[in-house]
Every structure is written in C-alpha cells, then in structure tokens.
Design a protein around this motif. Structure first.
Motif, short mmCIF file in Angstrom:
data_model
loop_
_atom_site.label_atom_id
_atom_site.label_comp_id
_atom_site.label_asym_id
_atom_site.label_seq_id
_atom_site.Cartn_x
_atom_site.Cartn_y
_atom_site.Cartn_z
N THR A 60 38.38 186.67 68.36
CA THR A 60 38.05 188.05 68.70
C THR A 60 36.55 188.22 68.87
O THR A 60 35.78 187.94 67.95
CB THR A 60 38.57 189.00 67.61
OG1 THR A 60 39.96 188.77 67.43
CG2 THR A 60 38.32 190.45 67.97
N ASN A 61 36.15 188.67 70.04
CA ASN A 61 34.73 188.93 70.33
C ASN A 61 33.83 187.75 69.97
O ASN A 61 32.70 187.94 69.53
CB ASN A 61 34.25 190.20 69.61
CG ASN A 61 34.95 191.44 70.10
OD1 ASN A 61 35.26 191.56 71.28
ND2 ASN A 61 35.22 192.37 69.21
N SER A 92 42.35 184.66 72.86
CA SER A 92 41.49 185.84 72.70
C SER A 92 42.17 187.03 72.04
O SER A 92 41.48 187.91 71.52
CB SER A 92 40.97 186.28 74.08
OG SER A 92 40.21 185.24 74.65
N THR A 93 43.50 187.09 72.09
CA THR A 93 44.20 188.26 71.56
C THR A 93 45.38 187.85 70.68
O THR A 93 45.92 186.74 70.84
CB THR A 93 44.75 189.14 72.71
OG1 THR A 93 45.80 188.41 73.39
CG2 THR A 93 43.66 189.54 73.69
#
Length: 158
Positions: A60-61, A92-93
C-alpha cells in the motif's frame, strides 16, 4: 473461512504457529515488527522448502518498497538463494491479494505447485572461506563485538 481462530496472549511464537497451522495463504498488510516477523517466518519456510503456502504482500502506497529493495539486493548479492518472486508475490490492493491467493491455491490443488525444493546454500561470492580475514565466523564475532561496544557506549551516555 471454515473456522475462526483467535490467537491471543503474549507469546508471539505461539501466535505465529497458529497462523501457519490454520491458514492456507498469508496476506501481509501494512504493519510493524509483529507483521514483519510473521512475513519472514513464512518467507523462510518457503525458501527452505518447508511449505508452498502462498505469501502475498499488499504494498500500500509503497510501504514495503524498502523491504523489497533489500530483498532484491540480497538476491543480487547471492545471499538469498532463491528469487524474491519465488518467495513472495507483491500486489497493490487487498482485492488483488485475495485474487492472487485464490489463483495460487487453485494451482496447488491442481497439483501445479508444491513446496519449493530446499536450496543448496552456496557461499556468497564476497565472503571468503573460514580461516581467511573475512570468514563468516570473523564477521559474526566483529558484529557481536560492535554490539557490545555500542551497548557499553550507550550505558556511559546515560
């Protein structure tokens, strides 16, 4: 999930054992030292060929960018003994993580994946054989001496 297991208490090793025993896939979200410990427990088991249990990291980020950079460095320096992509999958998610876990578990169920074979551990190219000026034993001894020195300096400053 078929069952819910709550791992309470103050024993991290017992919590990790329950996590490993009762999970089919590990999804690692943003976390601190406990999360890192769980992540690396499974990563080591995958490297050593003890499990084929998928490990998916939700970056994440860019939270895990530094860790991934260090893992790639270890791979480049031939210290890791297995490609990072054989150890963990980066997404990413959370939605991607669930989809990736299901895909990998389907492959395992279909017989297309198994525990990675244990890896022969070659010496890192930049570490000389034992007895040389830079043997692993000497490096460990130097690291221990440095830690004691730093601990002594910290006590003096207090």
């Amino acid at each position: 999930a078929d069952e819910r297991v709550v791992a309470g208490g103050d024993n991290l090793h017992e919590r990790e054992r329950l996590l490993m025993e009762h999970s089919d896939c590990i999804i690692t979200l943003v976390g601190g030292p406990g999360t890192f410990s769980e992540l690396f427990t499974l990563a080591v088991e995958r490297v050593l060929g003890f499990t084929s249990k998928p490990l998916v990291i939700v970056n994440t980020n860019g939270y895990y960018d530094g860790l991934l950079q260090q893992m790639r460095r270890a791979e480049e320096d031939q210290i890791l003994y297995r490609p990072v992509t054989d150890i963990m999958t980066i997404v990413s998610t959370p939605e991607e993580a669930l989809a990736e876990c299901l895909r990998m578990l389907d492959a395992i169920d279909a017989g297309g994946a198994s525990a990675p074979a244990p890896v022969a551990r070659p010496r890192a190219p930049n570490v000389k054989q034992p007895g040389g000026c830079c043997s692993r034993a000497a490096i460990i001894a130097l690291a221990a001496s440095a830690a004691l020195l730093l601990a002594g300096l910290a006590r003096r400053r207090c």
